[in-house]
Design a protein around this motif. Structure first.
Motif, PDB file in Angstrom:
ATOM      1  N   THR A   1      -3.630   2.328  -3.363  1.00  0.00           N
ATOM      2  CA  THR A   1      -4.902   2.220  -4.063  1.00  0.00           C
ATOM      3  C   THR A   1      -5.966   1.815  -3.056  1.00  0.00           C
ATOM      4  O   THR A   1      -5.651   1.422  -1.922  1.00  0.00           O
ATOM      5  N   GLU A   2      -7.228   1.897  -3.446  1.00  0.00           N
ATOM      6  CA  GLU A   2      -8.301   1.541  -2.527  1.00  0.00           C
ATOM      7  C   GLU A   2      -8.249   0.063  -2.145  1.00  0.00           C
ATOM      8  O   GLU A   2      -8.494  -0.307  -0.999  1.00  0.00           O
TER       9      GLU A   2
ATOM     10  N   TYR B   1       0.824  -1.205   0.000  1.00  0.00           N
ATOM     11  CA  TYR B   1       0.000   0.000   0.000  1.00  0.00           C
ATOM     12  C   TYR B   1       0.860   1.258   0.000  1.00  0.00           C
ATOM     13  O   TYR B   1       0.570   2.228  -0.710  1.00  0.00           O
TER      14      TYR B   1
ATOM     15  N   LYS C   1       2.374   1.665  -3.504  1.00  0.00           N
ATOM     16  CA  LYS C   1       1.413   2.085  -4.519  1.00  0.00           C
ATOM     17  C   LYS C   1       0.033   2.141  -3.870  1.00  0.00           C
ATOM     18  O   LYS C   1      -0.705   1.166  -3.885  1.00  0.00           O
TER      19      LYS C   1
END
Length: 293
Positions: A87-88, A82, A85
């Protein structure tokens, strides 16, 4: 150049700091525990030197450390992914791992401390003239309990602080570990640590430990737990007005007052939030009247 303690962490910084905390959690207990065993005179210096020169105890320490590093490196990989990178999807995976960390940390750490006394006594009995009695097993178990509090509790809180910095970009719907839980752990375990070390100290100095001593020691622990529960309840009561806002029980335009349930900083903060919500409610009403006009 000093670094901002609130700055976001990179994936490399997180991995390095988490690895260092795991190393501390698995290397400090042998140093502290074996030194304490010498202090309470459970082993002689010669016996301890033999134990540490045989392959059993050093091998157990090295293998357990290697296992812990591998285990937690794999367990915390979603957090590093996380941070690398965000992202949700990665955020959801990272948060799920952080929520599961307390169970995994204490399970692996306590299993390590439960096995460690057995390896020490096995080495002492196999390579020296030491013969363990049930009372020796009890004393070394008290040392393991002491180590779990002295080392485990600070490392656990440091890991939670590290997660807080790593997941700054994620909005939490509910806490990972509640403040009331932290209060209970500190209020219950720190007196337990003090009482256990005092029992070990006077046991070593006087050689006296009977059923009466055990009953008094156990009674003190019960009183400590009851007191910790009272502190925990008081903390929960102080947080309840603010928690009602977080959980959405009252809207930001609600006309009901936020009633402070304590006279400490949290009570003052609840009053300030009530003033803020009152101003926001007046501004919304003024905007509605202006729109109608």
């Amino acid at each position: 150049m000093s670094m901002d303690p609130q700055a976001a962490l990179s994936d490399k910084d997180f991995k390095r700091r988490a690895r260092n905390l795991v190393i501390l959690a698995w290397t400090v207990p042998p140093v502290f525990g074996l030194s304490f065993l010498l202090y309470i005179q459970l082993f002689t210096v010669e016996q301890m030197m033999v134990v540490m020169s045989t392959p059993v105890e050093p091998g157990f320490i090295v293998l357990s450390l290697a296992f812990a590093l591998t285990y937690f490196s794999h367990f915390l990989r979603p957090v590093t992914e996380y941070l690398e990178k965000p992202t949700e999807i990665d955020a959801a995976k990272a948060l799920a791992r952080v929520r599961g960390f307390p169970f995994h940390f204490w399970s692996v750490f306590l299993i390590y401390l439960l096995i460690a006394p057995g390896t020490v006594i096995f080495s002492a009995e196999y390579y020296t003239d030491f013969v363990a009695t049930p009372m020796d097993w009890f004393r070394i178990s008290l040392v393991a309990l002491t180590v779990s509090i002295v080392v485990g509790l600070p490392i656990f809180f440091k890991m939670l602080d590290l997660f807080g910095r790593a997941l700054q970009g994620i909005r939490l719907e509910r806490p990972v570990v509640k403040i009331s839980t932290r209060v209970f752990l500190i209020a219950a375990l720190v007196p337990l640590l003090v009482n256990t070390m005092l029992v070990q100290y006077y046991w070593t100095r006087t050689g006296y430990f009977e059923l009466e001593t055990f009953v008094v020691w156990g009674s003190l622990q019960i009183l400590v737990v009851v007191g910790a529960l009272l502190f925990m309840r008081s903390c929960t009561q102080s947080l309840s007005p603010l928690q009602s806002i977080v959980e959405g029980k009252r809207g930001i335009t609600d006309t009901h007052k936020i009633m402070a349930c304590s006279t400490d900083e949290l009570g003052v903060l609840a009053g300030r939030y009530q003033e803020l919500l009152g101003h926001l409610h007046l501004r919304r009403r003024a905007r509605e009247i202006g729109n109608r006009f």
